[in-house]
Design an enzyme around this catalytic site. Structure first.
Site, short mmCIF file in Angstrom:
data_model
loop_
_atom_site.label_atom_id
_atom_site.label_comp_id
_atom_site.label_asym_id
_atom_site.label_seq_id
_atom_site.Cartn_x
_atom_site.Cartn_y
_atom_site.Cartn_z
N GLU A 283 -11.96 -53.02 25.38
CA GLU A 283 -12.87 -52.29 24.50
C GLU A 283 -12.39 -52.18 23.05
OE1 GLU A 283 -14.12 -48.57 26.18
OE2 GLU A 283 -14.93 -49.53 27.97
N GLU B 163 -15.68 -52.46 34.22
CA GLU B 163 -15.73 -51.00 34.38
C GLU B 163 -17.17 -50.57 34.52
OE1 GLU B 163 -13.86 -48.53 31.38
OE2 GLU B 163 -12.10 -49.84 31.32
C1 FCB Z 1 -13.88 -46.57 28.91
C2 FCB Z 1 -12.37 -46.78 28.95
C3 FCB Z 1 -11.71 -46.20 30.17
C4 FCB Z 1 -12.32 -44.87 30.57
C5 FCB Z 1 -13.81 -45.00 30.68
C6 FCB Z 1 -14.50 -43.73 31.12
O1 FCB Z 1 -14.32 -46.56 27.60
O2 FCB Z 1 -12.07 -48.14 28.88
O3 FCB Z 1 -10.34 -46.10 29.92
O4 FCB Z 1 -11.93 -43.90 29.68
O5 FCB Z 1 -14.34 -45.37 29.44
#
Ligand code: FCB
Length: 457
Positions: A175, A360
């Site tokens: 990210e 994620e």
């Molecule tokens: C993302 C991050 C991860 C976690 C999630 C909820 O932005 O990569 O580390 O904090 O959000």
């Protein structure tokens, strides 16, 4: 890919036969022991130890104590039936000063973790940078110093040499948008800069570092490397021309800022408006460095943005309007599974049919305390169900999605929110380190065992 999911007319929620099911975490959020065995401090160590920066002053000093409990945690992963585990490496554990001397004891932790995973039949997927920059490098300017591309590539090379014989999936950065926006524009994440100039510089150097690490991988690595980018589809709050233009700017800023240079070799035109005199064009050399072919794209998806023009807001001059009648998680993020299908099909249309992993996806809820060894979290189950069906819909539309990593395996330190926001499939009692599988963990285990077929019911 040949599979039932892509056959026309098939409406059963099957996933491709070789679909990879995993869960994700990151080093600073779970490991604890940030200075153990010769590790150097990271910017997150310093940030959380600065009064007022995190909810309740929470720090990653202990977190989930995964540094010591990793073998038990791997056993839980096995119980869940996970096929893959995405973790990140703490750069300053391995290189306490960020460059130069390797700390053998720090590296040995990841060696043990990888061996433990493989022994449990779980494929390790390693992220090289999940926000915990060595503090020693921040003293030299961190992501604002152009030399960081070489520092990062040297660190990456040390990791490739140590683990590429066993790790087959690598991610350079997690990210980069959050690093720039939260870390350098708004100052709510480490290193806490509030500047309209720094995010541009940090963004460029992050991409150069990514490119150099990928080049390095091509000379010594034998498997696959990509990057994890967070995407949030943007929809206009109204048909007003100003809101439509704002939506384009928000989309460029969040969704195209990193993908365009990687896949197309340039930046969206909107950046000249967004950063005005803070913007500088890409040199031909940097364009070439950044545009290294990658083997897959990691997508982190949580929500969408409904966008309104707001010239008083920091770049890109937009705000997201809360949809009051829509459901939200405990972090106030709107639950919008359709957005995941939308971003996945958008990637295919704009950049081609690149192999994708959802690296994620998940939700924060204020779960009840464990009772009789159980934690009931029906909202999280519903969140996962909705988003897995959205992934399946994208696969049916021809998007090459290869796997899915739930965020997160464990409740953990949710950055500036500390331990107040729980994302885990597994509940963690931070006082005792007891782990309890939530209903969502059992649900996800069923999904994995049935390769998605249980979503049908
Ligand atoms: C993302 C991050 C991860 C976690 C999630 C909820 O932005 O990569 O580390 O904090 O959000």
């Amino acid at each position: 890919m040949t599979d039932t999911a892509t056959e026309p007319g098939n409406t059963k929620p099957w996933f491709p036969a070789d679909f990879l099911w995993g869960a994700a975490t990151s080093a600073y959020q779970i490991e604890g022991s940030p200075l153990a065995d010769g590790a150097g401090p990271s910017i997150w160590h310093h940030f959380t130890h600065t009064p007022g920066q995190t909810t309740d002053g929470d720090t990653g000093d202990i977190a989930c104590d995964h540094y010591h409990c990793y073998a038990d945690d791997v056993a839980l992963m096995r119980l869940l039936g996970l096929q893959a585990y995405r973790f990140s490496v703490s750069w300053s554990r391995v290189l306490p000063e960020g460059r130069g001397r390797v700390n053998a004891k720090g590296l040995a932790f990841y060696d043990r973790l990888v061996d433990e995973l493989l022994a449990a039949g779980i494929q390790p997927a390693a992220t090289l940078y999940h926000w915990d920059l060595p503090a020693a490098l921040d003293h030299l300017g961190g992501w604002l110093n152009p030399d960081i591309a070489h520092w990062f590539a040297d660190y990456a090379e040390a990791m490739f040499r140590a683990l590429d014989d066993r790790v087959q999936l690598w991610m350079t950065l997690n990210e980069p948008w959050v690093i720039c926006d939260a870390g350098y524009l708004h100052g709510v994440h480490a290193p806490g800069h509030k500047s309209v100039f720094d995010p541009v510089l940090a963004s460029r150097n992050l991409m150069r570092a990514h490119g150099e690490a990928v080049c390095r991988y091509r000379t010594i690595g034998n498997h696959r490397i990509g990057i994890a980018i967070n995407l949030e589809p943007k929809y206009p709050a109204s048909n007003r021309e100003a809101d439509l233009a704002a939506t384009q700017r928000a989309d460029a800023y969040m969704n195209r800022q990193f993908l365009d240079p990687i896949f197309l070799g340039n930046y969206p035109d909107e950046f000249r408006d967004i950063f005005a005199e803070g913007w500088f064009d890409l040199t031909a050399d940097d364009a070439q460095l950044i545009r290294q072919p990658i083997d897959f794209l990691g997508i982190n998806y949580y929500s969408r943005g409904v966008t309104r023009d707001d010239p008083s807001a920091l770049p890109p001059g937009t705000i997201s309007v809360r949809q009051s009648d829509a459901p939200h998680t405990d972090l106030g993020w709107e639950i919008f599974p359709q957005g995941l299908t939308d971003v996945l099909t958008w990637i295919k249309d704009r950049y081609g049919n690149v192999p994708i992993y959802i690296t994620e996806n998940g939700a924060a809820y204020n779960d009840p305390a464990p009772t009789n060894g159980a934690v009931d979290d029906p909202d999280r189950v519903a969140y996962y169900r909705g988003h897995l069906l959205a992934v399946l819909e994208a696969i049916r539309k021809g998007v090459d999605v290869r796997g899915y990593f739930a965020w997160s395996l464990l409740d953990n330190l949710e950055w500036a929110y500390g331990f107040s926001k729980r994302f885990g499939l597994i509940h963690v009692d931070f006082a005792t380190q007891a782990r309890t599988l939530k209903s969502s963990a059992h649900f996800y285990g069923d999904v994995i065992r049935s390769n998605g077929a249980c979503l049908n019911t």
